[in-house]
Design a protein around this motif. Structure first.
Motif, PDB file in Angstrom:
ATOM      1  N   VAL A  21      37.895  48.876  55.444  1.00 50.44           N
ATOM      2  CA  VAL A  21      36.701  49.663  55.111  1.00 50.44           C
ATOM      3  C   VAL A  21      35.720  49.627  56.275  1.00 50.44           C
ATOM      4  CG1 VAL A  21      34.709  49.871  53.573  1.00 50.44           C
ATOM      5  CG2 VAL A  21      36.927  49.277  52.635  1.00 50.44           C
ATOM      6  N   GLU A  22      35.535  48.455  56.830  1.00 52.20           N
ATOM      7  CA  GLU A  22      34.608  48.303  57.954  1.00 52.20           C
ATOM      8  C   GLU A  22      35.074  49.117  59.165  1.00 52.20           C
ATOM      9  OE1 GLU A  22      32.043  44.546  59.289  1.00 52.20           O
ATOM     10  OE2 GLU A  22      34.191  44.299  59.627  1.00 52.20           O
ATOM     11  N   TYR A  23      36.363  49.113  59.444  1.00 52.78           N
ATOM     12  CA  TYR A  23      36.919  49.875  60.558  1.00 52.78           C
ATOM     13  C   TYR A  23      36.665  51.375  60.345  1.00 52.78           C
ATOM     14  CZ  TYR A  23      40.283  51.497  64.041  1.00 52.78           C
ATOM     15  OH  TYR A  23      40.877  52.111  65.125  1.00 52.78           O
ATOM     16  N   ALA A  24      36.983  51.857  59.139  1.00 54.90           N
ATOM     17  CA  ALA A  24      36.755  53.276  58.823  1.00 54.90           C
ATOM     18  C   ALA A  24      35.269  53.605  58.899  1.00 54.90           C
ATOM     19  CB  ALA A  24      37.306  53.588  57.437  1.00 54.90           C
ATOM     20  N   SER A  25      34.439  52.684  58.459  1.00 54.01           N
ATOM     21  CA  SER A  25      32.988  52.869  58.492  1.00 54.01           C
ATOM     22  C   SER A  25      32.486  53.083  59.915  1.00 54.01           C
ATOM     23  CB  SER A  25      32.315  51.651  57.860  1.00 54.01           C
ATOM     24  OG  SER A  25      30.937  51.702  58.036  1.00 54.01           O
ATOM     25  N   SER A  29      30.538  56.332  61.144  1.00 51.83           N
ATOM     26  CA  SER A  29      29.172  56.182  61.671  1.00 51.83           C
ATOM     27  C   SER A  29      29.045  56.825  63.045  1.00 51.83           C
ATOM     28  CB  SER A  29      28.785  54.708  61.739  1.00 51.83           C
ATOM     29  OG  SER A  29      28.694  54.166  60.448  1.00 51.83           O
ATOM     30  N   GLN A  30      30.077  56.682  63.863  1.00 53.62           N
ATOM     31  CA  GLN A  30      30.066  57.284  65.196  1.00 53.62           C
ATOM     32  C   GLN A  30      30.028  58.810  65.110  1.00 53.62           C
ATOM     33  OE1 GLN A  30      33.571  55.571  66.968  1.00 53.62           O
ATOM     34  NE2 GLN A  30      32.524  53.671  67.514  1.00 53.62           N
ATOM     35  N   GLN A  31      30.471  59.361  63.985  1.00 54.85           N
ATOM     36  CA  GLN A  31      30.459  60.809  63.800  1.00 54.85           C
ATOM     37  C   GLN A  31      29.223  61.285  63.034  1.00 54.85           C
ATOM     38  OE1 GLN A  31      34.224  62.510  62.576  1.00 54.85           O
ATOM     39  NE2 GLN A  31      35.338  60.841  63.541  1.00 54.85           N
ATOM     40  N   GLY A  32      28.271  60.383  62.827  1.00 52.90           N
ATOM     41  CA  GLY A  32      27.008  60.767  62.213  1.00 52.90           C
ATOM     42  C   GLY A  32      26.928  60.615  60.709  1.00 52.90           C
ATOM     43  N   PHE A  33      27.946  60.059  60.080  1.00 51.73           N
ATOM     44  CA  PHE A  33      27.914  59.858  58.638  1.00 51.73           C
ATOM     45  C   PHE A  33      27.098  58.611  58.305  1.00 51.73           C
ATOM     46  CE2 PHE A  33      31.502  62.599  59.106  1.00 51.73           C
ATOM     47  CZ  PHE A  33      31.586  63.312  57.927  1.00 51.73           C
ATOM     48  N   ASP A 169      40.874  63.169  58.057  1.00 46.36           N
ATOM     49  CA  ASP A 169      41.132  63.994  56.875  1.00 46.36           C
ATOM     50  C   ASP A 169      39.953  63.914  55.902  1.00 46.36           C
ATOM     51  OD1 ASP A 169      43.614  64.648  57.918  1.00 46.36           O
ATOM     52  OD2 ASP A 169      44.727  63.271  56.606  1.00 46.36           O
ATOM     53  N   LEU A 170      39.379  62.729  55.768  1.00 44.86           N
ATOM     54  CA  LEU A 170      38.199  62.545  54.920  1.00 44.86           C
ATOM     55  C   LEU A 170      37.035  63.383  55.438  1.00 44.86           C
ATOM     56  CD1 LEU A 170      36.723  60.965  52.593  1.00 44.86           C
ATOM     57  CD2 LEU A 170      36.233  59.203  54.302  1.00 44.86           C
ATOM     58  N   VAL A 171      36.820  63.331  56.734  1.00 39.18           N
ATOM     59  CA  VAL A 171      35.741  64.109  57.354  1.00 39.18           C
ATOM     60  C   VAL A 171      35.949  65.601  57.095  1.00 39.18           C
ATOM     61  CG1 VAL A 171      34.755  64.813  59.582  1.00 39.18           C
ATOM     62  CG2 VAL A 171      35.203  62.385  59.110  1.00 39.18           C
ATOM     63  N   LYS A 172      37.161  66.080  57.333  1.00 40.26           N
ATOM     64  CA  LYS A 172      37.450  67.507  57.123  1.00 40.26           C
ATOM     65  C   LYS A 172      37.265  67.901  55.665  1.00 40.26           C
ATOM     66  CE  LYS A 172      40.818  67.671  60.823  1.00 40.26           C
ATOM     67  NZ  LYS A 172      42.270  67.633  61.112  1.00 40.26           N
ATOM     68  N   ALA A 173      37.759  67.067  54.756  1.00 40.95           N
ATOM     69  CA  ALA A 173      37.656  67.379  53.328  1.00 40.95           C
ATOM     70  C   ALA A 173      36.200  67.428  52.880  1.00 40.95           C
ATOM     71  CB  ALA A 173      38.438  66.356  52.510  1.00 40.95           C
ATOM     72  N   ILE A 174      35.393  66.529  53.388  1.00 34.98           N
ATOM     73  CA  ILE A 174      33.972  66.527  53.024  1.00 34.98           C
ATOM     74  C   ILE A 174      33.271  67.743  53.613  1.00 34.98           C
ATOM     75  CG2 ILE A 174      31.775  65.340  53.452  1.00 34.98           C
ATOM     76  CD1 ILE A 174      33.352  62.718  53.027  1.00 34.98           C
ATOM     77  N   ASN A 175      33.619  68.105  54.832  1.00 42.95           N
ATOM     78  CA  ASN A 175      32.966  69.236  55.484  1.00 42.95           C
ATOM     79  C   ASN A 175      33.304  70.577  54.848  1.00 42.95           C
ATOM     80  OD1 ASN A 175      31.470  67.723  57.294  1.00 42.95           O
ATOM     81  ND2 ASN A 175      33.075  67.732  58.833  1.00 42.95           N
TER      82      ASN A 175
END
Length: 190
Positions: A21-25, A29-33, A169-175
Motif C-alpha cells: 500500500v505504501e509503495y502504491a501510495s 502521490s508523485q502523480q498528484g493524488f 490502471d487505477l489512475v486511468k479508471a479514476i480519470n
C-alpha cells in the motif's frame, strides 16, 4: 485531484501487505493524488469484536472512505482467506460504502497455493459493499518482497512492474470514472 484510500488489513505492523500500500501510495502521490492510509488493526479491538457500528473510532475511516475515488485494500492471506481484522473492519462499514469507487485488491501470502483467495474470499465481500469496478489483483508471495535493514522494501522485478501497471490502471479508471468526472466538474458550474 482525486483521493485514494489505502486500507491495510494486516494484524501486524509493519507488514508486507502494508508495504505494498505504501509503495502504491508513493506512486500515486508523485502523480498528484491525495492518499490516506488506514490500518484496520488501529480500530479498537472491542469495536471490531462487538460490531460497534457507531464507534467514534470509525468516524475518520468512514469519512476518508466516503471522499475516496479509489480504494486500495491490502491483506495477508492466512489459512486461505484474508485476515479477520480486515473482515471485522469491513463488516462495520455502511452497506454500500464502496459504491462508485475503483478498488485495487493486493494480497501477500506464504505460498502461491492461495493465489485465488482474493477471488473467492475477498471479492464477494467487496461486491456486497457495492464495489463494481474491481481491478486485477496483485498477489505476492513473501519471497517477492524483501524488507531491508532500514525498513524499506525491495520488490521482485516482476511484482514491481505488475504493481506499477495496476496502479496506472487505477489512475486511468479514476480519470474516466463518471463519478470522478462529476465531482471534478462540480467546481466548474456557475
Amino acid at each position: 485531484m482525486a483521493h485514494i484510500l489505502g486500507i491495510a488489513g494486516s494484524p501486524s505492523h509493519p507488514s508486507r501487505s502494508y508495504s505494498l500500500v505504501e509503495y502504491a501510495s508513493k506512486i500515486l502521490s508523485q502523480q498528484g493524488f491525495t492518499v490516506d492510509i488506514i490500518l484496520a488493526r488501529d480500530i479498537p479491538a472491542e469495536d471490531l469484536v462487538f460490531g460497534r457500528y457507531n464507534s467514534p473510532a470509525l468516524e475518520k475511516p468512514k469519512a476518508l472512505l466516503e471522499k475516496a475515488d479509489g480504494v486500495i485494500i491490502a491483506t495477508p492471506i492466512y489459512k486461505a482467506a484474508y485476515t479477520g481484522v480486515l473482515k471485522a473492519f469491513l463488516d462495520l462499514l455502511p452497506q454500500k460504502a464502496l459504491a462508485g469507487k475503483v478498488i485495487l485488491p493486493l494480497a501477500t501470502g506464504g505460498t502461491i497455493a492461495h493465489l485465488l483467495s482474493i477471488e473467492y474470499a475477498l471479492k464477494p465481500v467487496l461486491s456486497e459493499l457495492g464495489a463494481r469496478h474491481i481491478l486485477s489483483t496483485i498477489y505476492t508471495v513473501d519471497q517477492q518482497i524483501k524488507i531491508q535493514p532500514d525498513g524499506s522494501i525491495q520488490l521482485d522485478a516482476e511484482i514491481e512492474q505488475r504493481l506499477q501497471d495496476v496502479v496506472q490502471d487505477l489512475v486511468k479508471a479514476i480519470n474516466i470514472s463518471p463519478v470522478t468526472k462529476e465531482v471534478a466538474h462540480a467546481g466548474d458550474r456557475p
